[in-house]
Write a protein that holds these residues in place. Sequence first.
Motif, short mmCIF file in Angstrom:
data_model
loop_
_atom_site.label_atom_id
_atom_site.label_comp_id
_atom_site.label_asym_id
_atom_site.label_seq_id
_atom_site.Cartn_x
_atom_site.Cartn_y
_atom_site.Cartn_z
N ALA A 189 1.30 -1.22 -0.24
CA ALA A 189 0.12 -0.31 -0.09
C ALA A 189 1.02 1.03 -0.20
O ALA A 189 0.53 2.31 -0.32
CB ALA A 189 -0.46 -0.08 1.09
N GLU A 190 2.07 1.09 0.15
CA GLU A 190 3.09 2.34 0.34
C GLU A 190 3.81 2.38 -0.63
O GLU A 190 3.60 3.25 -1.03
CB GLU A 190 4.54 2.30 1.54
CG GLU A 190 3.41 2.28 3.38
CD GLU A 190 4.15 2.15 4.35
OE1 GLU A 190 5.67 1.69 4.06
OE2 GLU A 190 4.09 2.22 5.56
N ARG A 191 3.65 1.28 -1.30
CA ARG A 191 4.26 1.57 -2.54
C ARG A 191 3.48 1.97 -3.85
O ARG A 191 3.71 3.42 -4.66
CB ARG A 191 4.90 0.03 -3.08
CG ARG A 191 5.42 0.12 -4.38
CD ARG A 191 6.63 0.11 -4.87
NE ARG A 191 6.37 0.30 -6.30
CZ ARG A 191 7.79 0.76 -7.39
NH1 ARG A 191 8.81 2.00 -6.04
NH2 ARG A 191 7.86 0.80 -8.06
N ALA A 192 2.19 2.09 -3.55
CA ALA A 192 1.53 2.54 -4.48
C ALA A 192 0.98 3.91 -4.80
O ALA A 192 0.53 4.10 -5.02
CB ALA A 192 0.22 1.01 -3.84
N TYR A 193 0.87 4.17 -2.53
CA TYR A 193 0.84 5.52 -3.21
C TYR A 193 1.87 6.35 -3.16
O TYR A 193 2.00 7.69 -3.56
CB TYR A 193 0.73 5.92 -0.64
CG TYR A 193 0.84 7.52 -1.20
CD1 TYR A 193 -0.06 7.84 -0.76
CD2 TYR A 193 2.10 7.95 -0.39
CE1 TYR A 193 -0.58 9.38 -0.09
CE2 TYR A 193 1.50 9.46 -0.62
CZ TYR A 193 0.82 9.80 -0.15
OH TYR A 193 0.60 11.00 0.41
N THR A 194 2.81 6.04 -3.00
CA THR A 194 4.26 6.72 -3.74
C THR A 194 4.31 6.90 -5.53
O THR A 194 4.60 7.56 -5.90
CB THR A 194 5.90 6.01 -3.04
OG1 THR A 194 5.84 4.57 -4.25
CG2 THR A 194 5.74 5.83 -2.33
N LEU A 195 3.34 5.50 -6.10
CA LEU A 195 3.56 5.07 -7.50
C LEU A 195 2.08 6.61 -7.81
O LEU A 195 2.08 6.20 -8.74
CB LEU A 195 3.33 4.04 -8.12
CG LEU A 195 4.57 3.29 -7.31
CD1 LEU A 195 4.03 1.59 -8.30
CD2 LEU A 195 4.76 3.50 -8.53
N GLY A 196 1.39 6.56 -6.77
CA GLY A 196 0.16 7.83 -7.06
C GLY A 196 -0.87 6.59 -7.92
O GLY A 196 -2.29 7.40 -7.69
N LEU A 197 -1.18 5.45 -7.06
CA LEU A 197 -2.21 4.32 -7.32
C LEU A 197 -3.19 4.99 -6.40
O LEU A 197 -3.29 5.10 -5.32
CB LEU A 197 -1.74 3.37 -7.33
CG LEU A 197 -0.72 2.47 -8.54
CD1 LEU A 197 -0.41 1.51 -7.78
CD2 LEU A 197 -1.72 3.22 -9.84
N THR A 198 -4.50 5.00 -6.87
CA THR A 198 -5.80 5.04 -6.44
C THR A 198 -6.57 3.67 -6.24
O THR A 198 -7.39 4.21 -5.10
CB THR A 198 -6.74 5.92 -7.28
OG1 THR A 198 -7.11 5.18 -8.63
CG2 THR A 198 -6.42 7.38 -7.49
N ALA A 199 -5.78 2.47 -6.80
CA ALA A 199 -6.81 1.53 -6.06
C ALA A 199 -5.54 0.44 -6.12
O ALA A 199 -4.77 0.28 -6.79
CB ALA A 199 -8.06 1.25 -6.56
#
Length: 134
Positions: free
Chosen positions: A81-91
Amino acid sequence: MFQQTIKTINREHYSTEQLDIWSGQAGWINRLEQDVTFVATIQTYIVGFITIKDDGLIDLLYVHKNFQRQGVATALLKAVAERAYTLGLTALQTEASITAEPFFEVRGFHIVKKQLKKVQETAYTNYYMTKSLI
């Protein structure tokens, strides 16, 4: 670890034939190399791993059979989830096994659809699930 976990943890929901094919699946090492992979260790022992694709798909999540229900998968999911946040992902998305579906549901994932996937002409039930990050 991958093969032992599949054959032990999932035997309640899948047949011996399904587990043999699933655990012997060629190509899963390539998936580890192609995606971002997080590995959980206790001392020097690998107890779990998770992969995430750039689009937010969690492809693999496995925790050693002797380390189930000890927070390993939750910690791995937090790292993703932290990785997704840094990638700007919304889901985030995943294709959860019958065994893993309750784990993901408790952590905010919702079933989009029940699927019947085929591997080597053997059918497997799983669930396409998503979780909003916003």
